[in-house]
Scaffold this active site. Structure first.
Site, short mmCIF file in Angstrom:
data_model
loop_
_atom_site.label_atom_id
_atom_site.label_comp_id
_atom_site.label_asym_id
_atom_site.label_seq_id
_atom_site.Cartn_x
_atom_site.Cartn_y
_atom_site.Cartn_z
N ASP A 1 2.77 5.51 -12.12
CA ASP A 1 2.26 6.69 -12.82
C ASP A 1 0.74 6.78 -12.66
OD1 ASP A 1 4.90 6.98 -13.71
OD2 ASP A 1 4.49 5.80 -15.51
N GLY B 1 0.82 -1.21 0.00
CA GLY B 1 0.00 0.00 0.00
C GLY B 1 0.85 1.26 0.00
O1 RIB Z 1 6.88 4.57 -15.38
C1 RIB Z 1 6.84 3.77 -16.52
C2 RIB Z 1 7.40 4.48 -17.69
O2 RIB Z 1 8.77 4.69 -17.45
C3 RIB Z 1 7.35 3.72 -19.00
O3 RIB Z 1 6.16 3.93 -19.71
C4 RIB Z 1 8.59 4.18 -19.73
O4 RIB Z 1 8.32 5.02 -20.82
C5 RIB Z 1 9.42 4.91 -18.67
O5 RIB Z 1 9.39 6.25 -18.86
#
Ligand code: RIB
Ligand code: NA
Length: 298
Positions: free
Chosen positions: A249, A222
């Protein structure tokens, strides 16, 4: 605000090969067929937020080439406003990615056009910055450009940073973060290698560097959130990992969007953890990001 989230960051073509194990120095291994996916930490964040329903814009630079067109198409297909994406100056950024059977990845990035996203480009994008409730960045673009982003934030706009790939950060950038979002490795680097103890201690150390809040992601365990009011652990959801690429991301984008909607830090991080968990259950980065309905079903 016209946008719930403006992502200032990188866009890469991800060239992905599945491997049984990674090669050592001087070694060759055979892998799967090549897959080419739209990626880059900035592009990924923008698509993740848009897929959840956020009004999202991307400020980035791609090359005038086939990879650049692939990335722009992917952003538009997800509903991201790409009027701030600049074209030309260098080849589109590329990430060479290997994914092993446990879903873990290793990545080498050639920044290409991302390294040509300049402070001047940021100054030219004042209108976009002023129209955004939350601005999110990462470190696959020049640090000077991140500094310029902080300097050009409109009063009231919230700033979120995931310092990936990590490096030590100027006080001016740290002080603007609300929150600073790091995994364990990034926390250690930002702390200058002086990270003893566990996540609670790292969070305390990071807060001393100036951010208004800190989120430490802990993978399957987590996350931990911390601000002046205290510290809280946020659970994740147990899932079968297929490909962890870009899960962080998606976490950052979801967190930024929910905070912009006025949610408390722990609540927003709980939601973001579910978004990140959904993303690891499918191949690729952007291709694996859930809709709000899919998150609710988790
Ligand atoms: O966080 C993942 C990303 O890290 C990938 O999509 C790759 O492009 C790198 O930038
Ligand atoms: Na994934």
């Amino acid at each position: 605000y016209d946008y719930d989230l403006l992502v200032v960051g990188s866009a890469n073509a991800d060239l992905v090969i599945g491997v049984e194990r990674r090669p050592g120095a001087g070694e060759t291994v055979l892998g799967s067929d090549l897959a080419v996916h739209p990626g880059g930490k900035g592009g990924n964040q923008a698509v993740a937020a848009a897929r959840l329903g956020a009004r999202t814009a991307l400020l980035a630079r791609v090359g005038d080439d086939a990879h650049g067109r692939l990335l722009l198409d992917a952003q538009r297909a997800a509903g991201v406003d790409t009027s701030g994406v600049l074209v030309g100056g260098a080849p589109t950024g590329v990430a060479l990615i290997t994914v092993d059977p446990s879903g873990d990845n290793s990545i080498v990035v050639s920044p290409g056009a991302n390294s040509r996203l300049t402070p001047a480009d940021l100054r030219d994008a004042q209108a976009l910055l002023a129209a955004s409730r939350v601005v999110s960045t990462q470190l696959e673009i020049p640090l000077e450009t991140v500094v310029e982003t902080v300097r050009n934030l409109a009063p009231g706009t919230r700033f979120v940073l995931n310092p990936s790939p990590p490096r030590e950060l100027p006080r001016e950038v740290l002080a603007a973060c609300d929150p600073l979002i790091v995994n364990e490795h990034e926390a250690r680097v930002v702390l200058g290698g002086a990270a003893g103890g566990g996540p609670e201690e790292w969070a305390a150390g990071l807060l001393e560097l100036g951010p208004r809040s800190v989120v430490i992601t802990l993978g399957a365990a987590g996350a931990l959130v911390a601000d002046a009011s205290g510290t809280a652990r946020v659970p994740s959801v147990a899932v079968e990992a297929v490909d962890t690429t870009g899960a962080g991301d998606a976490f950052t984008a979801a967190l930024a969007w929910r905070l912009g909607r006025g949610e408390a830090l722990a609540e927003a991080a709980g939601y973001a953890a579910r978004v990140g968990a959904a993303a690891v259950t499918k191949e690729g980065a952007q291709a694996s990001y859930p809709t709000a309905q899919e998150v609710d079903a988790l």
